[in-house]
Enzyme design. Structure first.
Site, PDB file in Angstrom:
ATOM      1  N   LYS A 286       0.854  -1.179   0.000  1.00 49.47           N
ATOM      2  CA  LYS A 286       0.000   0.000   0.000  1.00 49.47           C
ATOM      3  C   LYS A 286       0.891   1.229   0.000  1.00 49.47           C
ATOM      4  O   LYS A 286       1.681   1.436   0.922  1.00 49.47           O
ATOM      5  CB  LYS A 286      -0.884  -0.024   1.237  1.00 49.47           C
ATOM      6  CG  LYS A 286      -1.813   1.155   1.341  1.00 49.47           C
ATOM      7  CD  LYS A 286      -2.771   0.969   2.498  1.00 49.47           C
ATOM      8  CE  LYS A 286      -3.658   2.176   2.686  1.00 49.47           C
ATOM      9  NZ  LYS A 286      -4.532   2.035   3.840  1.00 49.47           N
TER      10      LYS A 286
ATOM     11  N   LYS B 207      -2.080  -1.547  -3.977  1.00 51.48           N
ATOM     12  CA  LYS B 207      -2.983  -0.399  -3.931  1.00 51.48           C
ATOM     13  C   LYS B 207      -2.175   0.887  -4.013  1.00 51.48           C
ATOM     14  O   LYS B 207      -1.192   0.987  -3.296  1.00 51.48           O
ATOM     15  CB  LYS B 207      -3.739  -0.482  -2.609  1.00 51.48           C
ATOM     16  CG  LYS B 207      -4.669   0.628  -2.326  1.00 51.48           C
ATOM     17  CD  LYS B 207      -5.273   0.412  -0.970  1.00 51.48           C
ATOM     18  CE  LYS B 207      -5.964   1.694  -0.596  1.00 51.48           C
ATOM     19  NZ  LYS B 207      -6.283   1.795   0.760  1.00 51.48           N
TER      20      LYS B 207
HETATM   21  C1  PBG Z   1      -7.521   2.739   5.615  1.00 49.78           C
HETATM   22  C2  PBG Z   1      -7.745   2.714   4.144  1.00 49.78           C
HETATM   23  C3  PBG Z   1      -7.589   3.750   3.216  1.00 49.78           C
HETATM   24  C4  PBG Z   1      -8.027   3.253   2.005  1.00 49.78           C
HETATM   25  C5  PBG Z   1      -8.390   1.929   2.203  1.00 49.78           C
HETATM   26  N1  PBG Z   1      -8.178   1.616   3.534  1.00 49.78           N
HETATM   27  C6  PBG Z   1      -7.186   5.164   3.397  1.00 49.78           C
HETATM   28  C7  PBG Z   1      -5.807   5.549   3.738  1.00 49.78           C
HETATM   29  O1  PBG Z   1      -4.889   4.714   3.850  1.00 49.78           O
HETATM   30  O2  PBG Z   1      -5.648   6.736   3.944  1.00 49.78           O
HETATM   31  C8  PBG Z   1      -8.106   4.003   0.716  1.00 49.78           C
HETATM   32  C9  PBG Z   1      -9.151   3.548  -0.220  1.00 49.78           C
HETATM   33  C10 PBG Z   1      -9.478   4.508  -1.295  1.00 49.78           C
HETATM   34  O3  PBG Z   1      -8.869   5.578  -1.459  1.00 49.78           O
HETATM   35  O4  PBG Z   1     -10.403   4.187  -2.055  1.00 49.78           O
HETATM   36  N2  PBG Z   1      -6.220   2.795   6.025  1.00 49.78           N
END
Ligand code: PBG
Length: 327
Positions: A194, A247
């Site tokens: 991520k 992601k």
């Molecule tokens: C929680 C999380 C996030 C997303 C998914 N789980 C936000 C972040 O890390 O700030 C993002 C999903 C999206 O932007 O569609 N940590």
């Protein structure tokens, strides 16, 4: 002209093009991410994500029904609690917003496969993905909280849990806790890779989860790196991740490919909020053909190697697959 090799021969018609297609897309690979907010009477549209809502308990059920009708039978749930606190206690409360939503969805739609997003940022007053020690996220102290979140979601009806916190050791912590409580069969899909991405902006608006200070770069990955993605994914698999996720999806196709080539578990790609927002905004301005772009983005994620695709366009994509526009 004495051309014996003419690649164009295989592009001569739709039937032929479909037959020689290298990437096929199936509804069973789609997961729809949904937001449910505590105490809402009516769903609220998310400003930067037209067509996406913070759902009320009731509207979430209607949404689930329409997903199933379109052929999307997997949903990932994000909760927005009424109150946030420093320890994100709404995240692991047995009657928290997500736990209640999971319970209701399971009761009404047993055939719907439910995935709980395991993180703290939607529940903490400071908006970080773990508990703090001073102004830093305390990695090891956070692990216990994450395990409690996963367990509470499982107990409420989640079929799978998906930790998105990016703490080191998170998968091992969740696995140990789930096993200890008799949930050895519950799969973990780790958001192993991520990135600290600006593509999450609209999500943070939706969940009110932007960090109150600092940013997430001390735990989410630097967008310049790809070997590190292999490291993260491999570590999570060693810790027991059953699936790993990359992601965002758009702009990270190379990462999807590298991860797919490096681990032996299924790879998911998450087309995040900013991707959706960009497509919607450009389409509303008349600059692009929304349907074709959505199909192209999906094809690119699968072509890069994704086995599973999380997208706010899941329902529309399922419709395009039914109509034979993509597939
Ligand atoms: C929680 C999380 C996030 C997303 C998914 N789980 C936000 C972040 O890390 O700030 C993002 C999903 C999206 O932007 O569609 N940590």
């Amino acid at each position: 002209m004495n051309l014996t090799k003419r690649p164009r021969r295989l592009r001569g018609g739709e039937v032929l093009r479909k037959m020689v297609r290298e990437t096929r897309i199936d509804k069973s690979a789609l997961i729809y991410p949904a937001f449910v907010a505590e105490g809402l009477r009516e769903p609220e549209e998310i400003g930067a994500m037209p067509g996406q809502y913070r759902h009320s308990a009731d509207s979430l059920l209607r949404l689930a029904e329409s997903m199933l009708e379109s052929g999307v039978d997997k949903m990932m749930l994000f909760g927005i609690p009424r109150e946030k606190d420093a320890l994100g206690s709404g995240a692991y409360c047995s009657h928290g917003v997500v736990q209640e939503a999971l319970r209701a969805l399971k009761t009404h739609f047993p055939e719907l496969y439910l995935i709980g997003d395991v993180c703290m940022c939607e529940y903490t007053s400071h908006g970080h993905c773990g508990v703090l020690h001073g102004r830093e996220v305390d990695n090891d102290a956070t692990l216990d909280y994450l395990a409690r979140i996963a367990l509470s979601q499982r107990e409420a009806g989640a079929d799978m849990v998906a930790p998105s916190d990016m703490m080191d050791g998170h998968v091992a912590a969740l696995r140990a806790c789930l096993d200890e409580h008799g949930y050895a069969d519950t799969p973990i899909m780790s958001y192993a890779v991520k990135y600290a991405s600006s593509f999450y902006g609209p999500f943070r608006e939706a969940a009110g989860s932007a960090p109150a200070f600092g940013d997430r770069r001390s735990y989410q990955m630097d967008v310049h790196n790809v070997r590190e993605a292999v490291k993260e994914a491999s570590l999570d698999v060693e810790e027991g991740a059953d699936l790993v996720m990359v992601k965002p999806a758009m702009a990270f196709g190379d990462v999807i490919t590298r991860v797919k080539d490096s681990v032996l578990v299924p790879v998911a790609a998450y087309s995040v909020s900013g991707e959706y927002a960009m497509v919607k905004a450009a389409a509303a301005a008349g600059f692009i053909d929304e349907e074709r772009i959505v199909c192209e983005l999906a094809a690119s994620a699968f072509r890069a190697g994704a086995d599973i695709y999380l997208t706010y366009y899941a329902k529309e994509l399922a419709g395009f697959i039914t109509e034979g526009r993509i597939g």
